[in-house]
Design a protein around this motif. Sequence first.
Motif, mmCIF file in Angstrom:
data_model
loop_
_atom_site.group_PDB
_atom_site.id
_atom_site.type_symbol
_atom_site.label_atom_id
_atom_site.label_comp_id
_atom_site.label_asym_id
_atom_site.label_seq_id
_atom_site.Cartn_x
_atom_site.Cartn_y
_atom_site.Cartn_z
ATOM 1 N N MET A 156 -21.035 12.230 -46.554
ATOM 2 C CA MET A 156 -20.525 12.314 -47.929
ATOM 3 C C MET A 156 -19.433 13.371 -48.037
ATOM 4 O O MET A 156 -18.407 13.159 -48.697
ATOM 5 C CB MET A 156 -21.667 12.614 -48.897
ATOM 6 C CG MET A 156 -22.635 11.449 -49.080
ATOM 7 S SD MET A 156 -24.096 11.876 -50.041
ATOM 8 C CE MET A 156 -23.385 11.925 -51.679
ATOM 9 N N TYR A 174 -16.757 13.253 -51.009
ATOM 10 C CA TYR A 174 -17.648 13.104 -52.167
ATOM 11 C C TYR A 174 -18.404 14.417 -52.355
ATOM 12 O O TYR A 174 -19.625 14.480 -52.237
ATOM 13 C CB TYR A 174 -18.637 11.945 -51.955
ATOM 14 C CG TYR A 174 -18.004 10.590 -51.960
ATOM 15 C CD1 TYR A 174 -17.474 10.070 -53.133
ATOM 16 C CD2 TYR A 174 -17.950 9.824 -50.803
ATOM 17 C CE1 TYR A 174 -16.892 8.812 -53.157
ATOM 18 C CE2 TYR A 174 -17.372 8.561 -50.809
ATOM 19 C CZ TYR A 174 -16.847 8.073 -51.983
ATOM 20 O OH TYR A 174 -16.273 6.826 -51.989
ATOM 21 N N ARG A 216 -18.976 16.508 -55.005
ATOM 22 C CA ARG A 216 -19.913 16.643 -56.123
ATOM 23 C C ARG A 216 -21.186 15.833 -55.872
ATOM 24 O O ARG A 216 -22.284 16.301 -56.143
ATOM 25 C CB ARG A 216 -19.273 16.192 -57.435
ATOM 26 C CG ARG A 216 -18.204 17.119 -57.919
ATOM 27 C CD ARG A 216 -17.659 16.651 -59.230
ATOM 28 N NE ARG A 216 -16.601 17.543 -59.678
ATOM 29 C CZ ARG A 216 -15.796 17.301 -60.676
ATOM 30 N NH1 ARG A 216 -15.929 16.176 -61.366
ATOM 31 N NH2 ARG A 216 -14.866 18.144 -61.023
ATOM 32 N N ASP A 217 -21.032 14.621 -55.375
ATOM 33 C CA ASP A 217 -22.200 13.793 -55.075
ATOM 34 C C ASP A 217 -23.053 14.428 -53.981
ATOM 35 O O ASP A 217 -24.285 14.380 -54.037
ATOM 36 C CB ASP A 217 -21.768 12.392 -54.662
ATOM 37 C CG ASP A 217 -21.046 11.650 -55.778
ATOM 38 O OD1 ASP A 217 -21.283 11.985 -56.958
ATOM 39 O OD2 ASP A 217 -20.252 10.743 -55.460
ATOM 40 N N ALA A 239 -24.929 17.378 -55.533
ATOM 41 C CA ALA A 239 -26.005 16.893 -56.395
ATOM 42 C C ALA A 239 -27.158 16.338 -55.565
ATOM 43 O O ALA A 239 -28.336 16.603 -55.856
ATOM 44 C CB ALA A 239 -25.470 15.824 -57.343
ATOM 45 N N THR A 240 -26.853 15.603 -54.524
ATOM 46 C CA THR A 240 -27.892 15.067 -53.648
ATOM 47 C C THR A 240 -28.639 16.188 -52.944
ATOM 48 O O THR A 240 -29.869 16.143 -52.816
ATOM 49 C CB THR A 240 -27.266 14.105 -52.618
ATOM 50 O OG1 THR A 240 -26.530 13.094 -53.313
ATOM 51 C CG2 THR A 240 -28.321 13.457 -51.754
#
Length: 154
Positions: A10, A15, A17-18, A21-22
């Motif tokens: 990711m 990615y 931010r993703d 968050a994950t």
Amino acid sequence: MIATFVLGIMVSAEYYRDAVATAVIIVTLLSLKTRFRTVISNITSEELFAFIKFSIISLLILPFLPNKVYGPSGLLNPFEIGSIVVIVSFLNFIGYFLVKYVGSKKGILLTAILGGLISSTAVTWSYASRSEESPELSKKYAAGYCYCIGNYVS
């Protein structure tokens, strides 16, 4: 290991931010692992089967019910009837687990508050049937019902 690998992919795909968050979700779930184990160890097979039946009704059957009116004057809508069944079942589940893990007094009151926000009719129906099943808790169910109706009226 797999989570770290996926997070690395990711980040390399930008990615950010993703990925963050994950990672936060994974860390939170891992930190709550011991609490999850104690809760899961207290779940009986009957409760698990009841949850599976609820999941089947709400996730597999309800979406496929037609959202059309039938009958004289359009009184019957299968999707709306199924939604009522899911709402009442949800309130019963929440109420059951709150009573089991928080205690009967607080659990019944919290269920009444939640049910009053969703559907006071469902709370009335649920509490009436539970009061018949456990007569020793009927006064607490009556108090929860009055609290629910009092919040609904005001």
